[in-house]
Design a protein around this motif. Structure first.
Motif, PDB file in Angstrom:
ATOM      1  N   LYS A  90      19.150   4.775  -5.109  1.00  0.00           N
ATOM      2  CA  LYS A  90      19.574   3.875  -3.764  1.00  0.00           C
ATOM      3  C   LYS A  90      20.934   3.859  -3.699  1.00  0.00           C
ATOM      4  N   ASN A  91      21.826   3.868  -4.612  1.00  0.00           N
ATOM      5  CA  ASN A  91      23.165   3.863  -4.374  1.00  0.00           C
ATOM      6  C   ASN A  91      23.665   5.092  -4.215  1.00  0.00           C
ATOM      7  N   VAL A  92      23.297   6.167  -4.973  1.00  0.00           N
ATOM      8  CA  VAL A  92      23.797   7.428  -4.663  1.00  0.00           C
ATOM      9  C   VAL A  92      23.597   7.986  -3.077  1.00  0.00           C
ATOM     10  N   CYS A  93      22.512   7.945  -2.773  1.00  0.00           N
ATOM     11  CA  CYS A  93      21.933   8.088  -1.363  1.00  0.00           C
ATOM     12  C   CYS A  93      22.143   7.081  -0.416  1.00  0.00           C
ATOM     13  N   SER A  94      22.823   6.012  -0.813  1.00  0.00           N
ATOM     14  CA  SER A  94      23.181   4.995   0.276  1.00  0.00           C
ATOM     15  C   SER A  94      21.859   4.537   1.148  1.00  0.00           C
ATOM     16  N   LEU A  95      20.827   4.116   0.230  1.00  0.00           N
ATOM     17  CA  LEU A  95      19.530   3.760   1.332  1.00  0.00           C
ATOM     18  C   LEU A  95      19.184   2.267   1.042  1.00  0.00           C
ATOM     19  N   GLU A  96      18.620   1.747   2.156  1.00  0.00           N
ATOM     20  CA  GLU A  96      18.299   0.534   2.309  1.00  0.00           C
ATOM     21  C   GLU A  96      16.614   0.406   1.800  1.00  0.00           C
ATOM     22  N   GLU A  97      16.386  -0.929   1.047  1.00  0.00           N
ATOM     23  CA  GLU A  97      15.225  -1.038   0.446  1.00  0.00           C
ATOM     24  C   GLU A  97      14.182  -1.495   1.604  1.00  0.00           C
ATOM     25  N   LYS A  98      12.874  -1.103   1.458  1.00  0.00           N
ATOM     26  CA  LYS A  98      11.906  -1.422   2.405  1.00  0.00           C
ATOM     27  C   LYS A  98      10.558  -1.694   1.611  1.00  0.00           C
ATOM     28  N   ILE A  99       9.671  -2.208   2.298  1.00  0.00           N
ATOM     29  CA  ILE A  99       8.429  -2.353   1.705  1.00  0.00           C
ATOM     30  C   ILE A  99       7.425  -1.503   2.558  1.00  0.00           C
ATOM     31  N   ALA A 100       6.391  -0.662   1.912  1.00  0.00           N
ATOM     32  CA  ALA A 100       5.690   0.034   2.610  1.00  0.00           C
ATOM     33  C   ALA A 100       4.291  -0.043   2.548  1.00  0.00           C
ATOM     34  N   TRP A 101       3.385   0.539   3.522  1.00  0.00           N
ATOM     35  CA  TRP A 101       1.889   0.241   3.444  1.00  0.00           C
ATOM     36  C   TRP A 101       1.462   1.839   3.323  1.00  0.00           C
ATOM     37  N   SER A 102       0.472   1.966   2.290  1.00  0.00           N
ATOM     38  CA  SER A 102       0.030   3.130   2.308  1.00  0.00           C
ATOM     39  C   SER A 102      -1.795   3.061   2.887  1.00  0.00           C
ATOM     40  N   THR A 103      -2.175   4.109   3.610  1.00  0.00           N
ATOM     41  CA  THR A 103      -3.607   4.092   3.955  1.00  0.00           C
ATOM     42  C   THR A 103      -4.008   5.623   3.945  1.00  0.00           C
ATOM     43  N   ASP A 104      -5.485   5.537   3.582  1.00  0.00           N
ATOM     44  CA  ASP A 104      -6.140   6.793   3.810  1.00  0.00           C
ATOM     45  C   ASP A 104      -6.486   7.145   5.107  1.00  0.00           C
ATOM     46  N   CYS A 105      -6.512   6.369   6.056  1.00  0.00           N
ATOM     47  CA  CYS A 105      -7.238   6.647   7.366  1.00  0.00           C
ATOM     48  C   CYS A 105      -5.894   6.115   8.418  1.00  0.00           C
ATOM     49  N   PRO A 106      -5.107   7.180   8.728  1.00  0.00           N
ATOM     50  CA  PRO A 106      -4.137   6.850   9.877  1.00  0.00           C
ATOM     51  C   PRO A 106      -4.701   6.772  11.237  1.00  0.00           C
ATOM     52  N   PHE A 107      -6.033   7.292  11.513  1.00  0.00           N
ATOM     53  CA  PHE A 107      -6.398   6.991  12.582  1.00  0.00           C
ATOM     54  C   PHE A 107      -7.428   5.668  13.034  1.00  0.00           C
ATOM     55  N   ARG A 108      -7.241   4.860  11.786  1.00  0.00           N
ATOM     56  CA  ARG A 108      -8.005   3.607  11.921  1.00  0.00           C
ATOM     57  C   ARG A 108      -6.815   2.462  11.683  1.00  0.00           C
ATOM     58  N   GLU A 109      -5.755   2.574  12.203  1.00  0.00           N
ATOM     59  CA  GLU A 109      -4.753   1.701  12.135  1.00  0.00           C
ATOM     60  C   GLU A 109      -4.549   0.666  13.235  1.00  0.00           C
ATOM     61  N   VAL A 110      -5.925   0.031  13.317  1.00  0.00           N
ATOM     62  CA  VAL A 110      -6.221  -1.123  14.139  1.00  0.00           C
ATOM     63  C   VAL A 110      -5.354  -2.327  14.213  1.00  0.00           C
ATOM     64  N   PRO A 111      -5.177  -3.102  15.413  1.00  0.00           N
ATOM     65  CA  PRO A 111      -4.328  -4.275  15.490  1.00  0.00           C
ATOM     66  C   PRO A 111      -4.360  -5.164  14.205  1.00  0.00           C
ATOM     67  N   SER A 112      -5.630  -5.600  13.627  1.00  0.00           N
ATOM     68  CA  SER A 112      -5.805  -6.445  12.702  1.00  0.00           C
ATOM     69  C   SER A 112      -5.102  -6.035  11.564  1.00  0.00           C
ATOM     70  N   LEU A 113      -5.299  -4.820  10.935  1.00  0.00           N
ATOM     71  CA  LEU A 113      -4.706  -4.101   9.852  1.00  0.00           C
ATOM     72  C   LEU A 113      -3.099  -4.106   9.877  1.00  0.00           C
ATOM     73  N   LEU A 114      -2.716  -3.705  11.238  1.00  0.00           N
ATOM     74  CA  LEU A 114      -0.943  -3.787  11.431  1.00  0.00           C
ATOM     75  C   LEU A 114      -0.717  -5.168  11.166  1.00  0.00           C
TER      76      LEU A 114
END
Length: 247
Positions: free
Chosen positions: A156-180
């Protein structure tokens, strides 16, 4: 998956009938590999373009592992073209670990869920939420934290990066509003397909692994928006590789 819904805690203590050590031994017996042992650090990407500025026709390719993999100056393995998604990632990670890799860095692109992330901005992932089926073979937690906090802070410090939280899904074409909406309520700023696999593997084996994601396409409104500058996304990833190979 009703088996996992039963919360059989002994599952995570059981040994698999098919072991990666058996697969590696079988490959060695057939002289599939062209190396004895891999470097202890691996940088992993989906596409080999990330390495085009640092590899040459003389850079050694590691044979016997699915994908395109370069052994750079005997000190770091550069991995790519092994497939996409959690199953492909876990197949790769298992084999690399058996072959001597101890530190794993994944660099990927991700959909933007929150306007706090800008296109072309790189973030280091502290926590990932999983709706990826493969990750549950390594942990029964939906929320998976980075395992090696000391290494996390160093990168994080060497590359000057911001921390974030992510979400992993198996199905990018089912990213429906309720999931988002659900994963935004968990403060997820990015979505992609591999980070849950990396961090579940890391927690299971107590291995050092880091995920760095670059914001690409936008899912912050009612309609998907493609990234504006794809070549710039590649440049950001290539810069990260240049920083990380000397870490």
């Amino acid at each position: 998956m009703s088996f996992f819904n039963s919360k059989n805690s002994d599952f995570y203590k059981e040994s698999s009938l098919l072991k990666v050590s058996d697969l590696v031994s079988w490959k060695r017996s057939r002289n599939v590999y062209n190396f004895e042992r891999l470097p202890e650090k691996a940088i992993i990407s989906i596409k080999k373009d990330l390495y085009s500025k640092i590899v040459s026709p003389f850079t050694k390719k590691a044979k016997g592992i699915n994908g395109v993999h370069y052994i750079y100056k005997s000190k770091v393995l550069l991995c790519s073209e092994f497939g996409s998604g959690a199953p492909a990632m876990l197949m790769l990670l298992e084999e690399l670990r058996e072959l001597g890799v101890k530190q794993f860095i994944f660099i990927g692109v991700a959909g933007i869920l929150d306007d706090s992330v800008k296109e072309k901005e790189a973030s280091i992932i502290s926590t990932v939420y999983s709706s990826s089926g493969s990750s549950f073979f390594y942990t029964d937690n939906e929320k998976i934290d980075c395992y090696d906090h000391k290494w996390f802070e160093r990168i994080k410090n060497v590359c000057s990066l911001e921390e974030k939280i992510a979400w992993s899904t198996d199905c990018p074409f089912r990213e429906v509003p309720s999931l988002l909406s659900y994963y935004r309520s968990k403060d997820c700023a990015l979505v992609e397909m591999e980070s849950a696999a990396v961090y579940s593997f890391s927690q299971f084996y107590k291995a050092s692994a880091i995920c760095i994601l670059i914001g690409a396409d936008h899912l912050t409104s009612s309609q998907w928006k493609a990234p504006v500058n794809v070549s710039r996304l590649l440049e950001v990833q290539q810069k990260l590789v240049s920083q990380l190979i000397n870490l």
